[in-house]
Motif scaffolding. Structure first.
Motif: not given
Length: 74
Positions: A20, A39, A51-56, A63, A67
């Motif tokens: 991380n 990503i 859907n297991q990939v998350l970015a904040i 965002a 995208q």
């Protein structure tokens, strides 16, 4: 992405999903591009479960930009 030899090895490490990272850098330094590369790397490793990939990020504008770049890369 700024391919400055001084930080190229760190950028390469940041794309590695085994660790991380928190990326702190000034505007225009390539943080978004680095995150997008991470990503895309994650999507390669979970092709059946994207859907297991998350970015904040902190803004809707950022965002949306991420995208758009990810969709263009795919």
């Amino acid at each position: 992405m700024n391919n400055n030899p001084n930080d190229l090895s760190i950028r390469t490490q940041a794309i590695n999903l085994a660790h991380n990272f928190i990326i702190q850098a000034p505007a225009g330094s390539g943080k978004t591009e680095l995150l997008i590369q991470r990503i895309l790397n994650a999507l390669i490793h979970v092709p059946l479960h994207p859907n297991q990939v998350l970015a904040i990020t902190f803004t809707r504008k950022a965002a949306k930009e991420m995208q758009t770049r990810i969709i263009n890369a795919l």
